[in-house]
Scaffold this motif. Structure first.
Motif, PDB file in Angstrom:
ATOM      1  N   HIS A 189       0.852  -1.189   0.000  1.00 34.09           N
ATOM      2  CA  HIS A 189       0.000   0.000   0.000  1.00 34.09           C
ATOM      3  C   HIS A 189       0.889   1.240   0.000  1.00 34.09           C
ATOM      4  O   HIS A 189       1.709   1.414   0.897  1.00 34.09           O
ATOM      5  CB  HIS A 189      -0.909  -0.001   1.226  1.00 34.09           C
ATOM      6  CG  HIS A 189      -2.034   0.965   1.118  1.00 34.09           C
ATOM      7  ND1 HIS A 189      -1.845   2.331   1.167  1.00 34.09           N
ATOM      8  CD2 HIS A 189      -3.357   0.773   0.947  1.00 34.09           C
ATOM      9  CE1 HIS A 189      -3.008   2.935   1.040  1.00 34.09           C
ATOM     10  NE2 HIS A 189      -3.943   2.004   0.900  1.00 34.09           N
ATOM     11  N   LYS A 215       0.394   4.281   0.720  1.00 33.19           N
ATOM     12  CA  LYS A 215       0.158   5.362   1.676  1.00 33.19           C
ATOM     13  C   LYS A 215       0.059   4.897   3.124  1.00 33.19           C
ATOM     14  O   LYS A 215       0.164   5.706   4.016  1.00 33.19           O
ATOM     15  CB  LYS A 215      -1.115   6.103   1.301  1.00 33.19           C
ATOM     16  CG  LYS A 215      -1.009   6.791  -0.050  1.00 33.19           C
ATOM     17  CD  LYS A 215      -2.187   7.648  -0.331  1.00 33.19           C
ATOM     18  CE  LYS A 215      -1.973   8.366  -1.660  1.00 33.19           C
ATOM     19  NZ  LYS A 215      -2.923   9.425  -1.861  1.00 33.19           N
ATOM     20  N   ASP A 245      -6.355  10.840  -6.436  1.00 33.49           N
ATOM     21  CA  ASP A 245      -5.761   9.514  -6.475  1.00 33.49           C
ATOM     22  C   ASP A 245      -6.825   8.454  -6.221  1.00 33.49           C
ATOM     23  O   ASP A 245      -7.690   8.631  -5.370  1.00 33.49           O
ATOM     24  CB  ASP A 245      -4.664   9.380  -5.420  1.00 33.49           C
ATOM     25  CG  ASP A 245      -3.496  10.328  -5.668  1.00 33.49           C
ATOM     26  OD1 ASP A 245      -3.385  10.854  -6.792  1.00 33.49           O
ATOM     27  OD2 ASP A 245      -2.706  10.534  -4.738  1.00 33.49           O
ATOM     28  N   THR A 246      -6.752   7.369  -6.948  1.00 36.57           N
ATOM     29  CA  THR A 246      -7.648   6.223  -6.776  1.00 36.57           C
ATOM     30  C   THR A 246      -6.774   4.990  -6.652  1.00 36.57           C
ATOM     31  O   THR A 246      -5.900   4.767  -7.482  1.00 36.57           O
ATOM     32  CB  THR A 246      -8.589   6.074  -7.984  1.00 36.57           C
ATOM     33  OG1 THR A 246      -9.301   7.297  -8.188  1.00 36.57           O
ATOM     34  CG2 THR A 246      -9.575   4.949  -7.768  1.00 36.57           C
ATOM     35  N   LEU A 247      -7.013   4.195  -5.613  1.00 35.39           N
ATOM     36  CA  LEU A 247      -6.213   2.998  -5.373  1.00 35.39           C
ATOM     37  C   LEU A 247      -7.018   1.734  -5.604  1.00 35.39           C
ATOM     38  O   LEU A 247      -8.196   1.681  -5.245  1.00 35.39           O
ATOM     39  CB  LEU A 247      -5.701   2.992  -3.934  1.00 35.39           C
ATOM     40  CG  LEU A 247      -4.563   3.961  -3.644  1.00 35.39           C
ATOM     41  CD1 LEU A 247      -5.085   5.299  -3.212  1.00 35.39           C
ATOM     42  CD2 LEU A 247      -3.663   3.382  -2.587  1.00 35.39           C
ATOM     43  N   TRP A 301      -0.557  -2.935  -5.030  1.00 40.98           N
ATOM     44  CA  TRP A 301      -1.575  -1.901  -5.197  1.00 40.98           C
ATOM     45  C   TRP A 301      -1.276  -1.123  -6.459  1.00 40.98           C
ATOM     46  O   TRP A 301      -0.121  -0.860  -6.784  1.00 40.98           O
ATOM     47  CB  TRP A 301      -1.567  -0.939  -4.010  1.00 40.98           C
ATOM     48  CG  TRP A 301      -2.148  -1.525  -2.770  1.00 40.98           C
ATOM     49  CD1 TRP A 301      -1.541  -2.400  -1.912  1.00 40.98           C
ATOM     50  CD2 TRP A 301      -3.450  -1.290  -2.251  1.00 40.98           C
ATOM     51  NE1 TRP A 301      -2.390  -2.722  -0.892  1.00 40.98           N
ATOM     52  CE2 TRP A 301      -3.570  -2.051  -1.065  1.00 40.98           C
ATOM     53  CE3 TRP A 301      -4.531  -0.517  -2.665  1.00 40.98           C
ATOM     54  CZ2 TRP A 301      -4.719  -2.068  -0.303  1.00 40.98           C
ATOM     55  CZ3 TRP A 301      -5.682  -0.523  -1.899  1.00 40.98           C
ATOM     56  CH2 TRP A 301      -5.759  -1.286  -0.733  1.00 40.98           C
ATOM     57  N   ILE A 325      -2.156   2.548  -8.209  1.00 39.97           N
ATOM     58  CA  ILE A 325      -2.686   3.867  -7.890  1.00 39.97           C
ATOM     59  C   ILE A 325      -2.802   4.686  -9.168  1.00 39.97           C
ATOM     60  O   ILE A 325      -1.864   4.749  -9.965  1.00 39.97           O
ATOM     61  CB  ILE A 325      -1.837   4.592  -6.815  1.00 39.97           C
ATOM     62  CG1 ILE A 325      -2.450   5.931  -6.427  1.00 39.97           C
ATOM     63  CG2 ILE A 325      -0.413   4.755  -7.239  1.00 39.97           C
ATOM     64  CD1 ILE A 325      -1.850   6.573  -5.207  1.00 39.97           C
TER      65      ILE A 325
END
Length: 108
Positions: A11, A13, A54-56, A102, A104
C-alpha cells in the motif's frame, strides 16, 4: 488533464515499511483520462477512477477491473485510447498476479 498509473508492491500510503514502486506509466495520461471519461462503465472499478485525485486498487480490485478494461478496449475510438487501455490492462494483470500489490491512479 491526464491520469498516470503506478504499481507498488504494498500500500503506497499506509504501509509501515515504504512501498516499493514496481512500475510507473506516464506515456498515456491524457488518452487514458479521455478513454475512462468517455467509455468506462459507471459503477465499475474503472468508472470510479477520479481524474483529479488519487484512486487505489488492490490486487482483488485489479482482477475485477481487468475484465472491465477488456470491455473498455473494445469501446475505444482512437489508437491513443487503445494504447492507453492496453497499458492499463498490462498493469492490472501484473497487480492481480502480485500478492499484496496496489495500483494507484494519479489524477491531475
Amino acid at each position: 488533464m491526464g491520469i498516470e498509473i503506478a504499481l507498488y508492491d504494498g500500500h503506497p500510503k499506509r504501509s509501515r515499511l515504504p512501498a516499493r514502486s514496481l512500475h510507473l506509466s506516464t506515456a498515456h495520461g491524457p488518452a487514458l483520462a479521455e478513454a475512462l471519461a468517455a467509455h468506462a462503465a459507471p459503477g465499475g472499478r474503472l468508472g470510479a477512477v477520479d481524474p483529479y485525485g488519487d484512486t487505489l486498487l488492490n490486487e482483488q480490485d485489479a482482477a475485477v477491473a481487468f475484465d472491465e478494461a477488456t470491455a473498455l478496449l473494445a469501446r475505444c475510438t482512437t489508437e491513443g485510447q487503445r494504447a492507453a487501455v492496453r497499458d492499463l490492462r498490462n498493469l492490472l494483470a501484473n497487480c492481480a498476479a502480485t500478492p499484496g500489490s496496489w495500483l494507484i491512479f494519479l489524477g491531475d
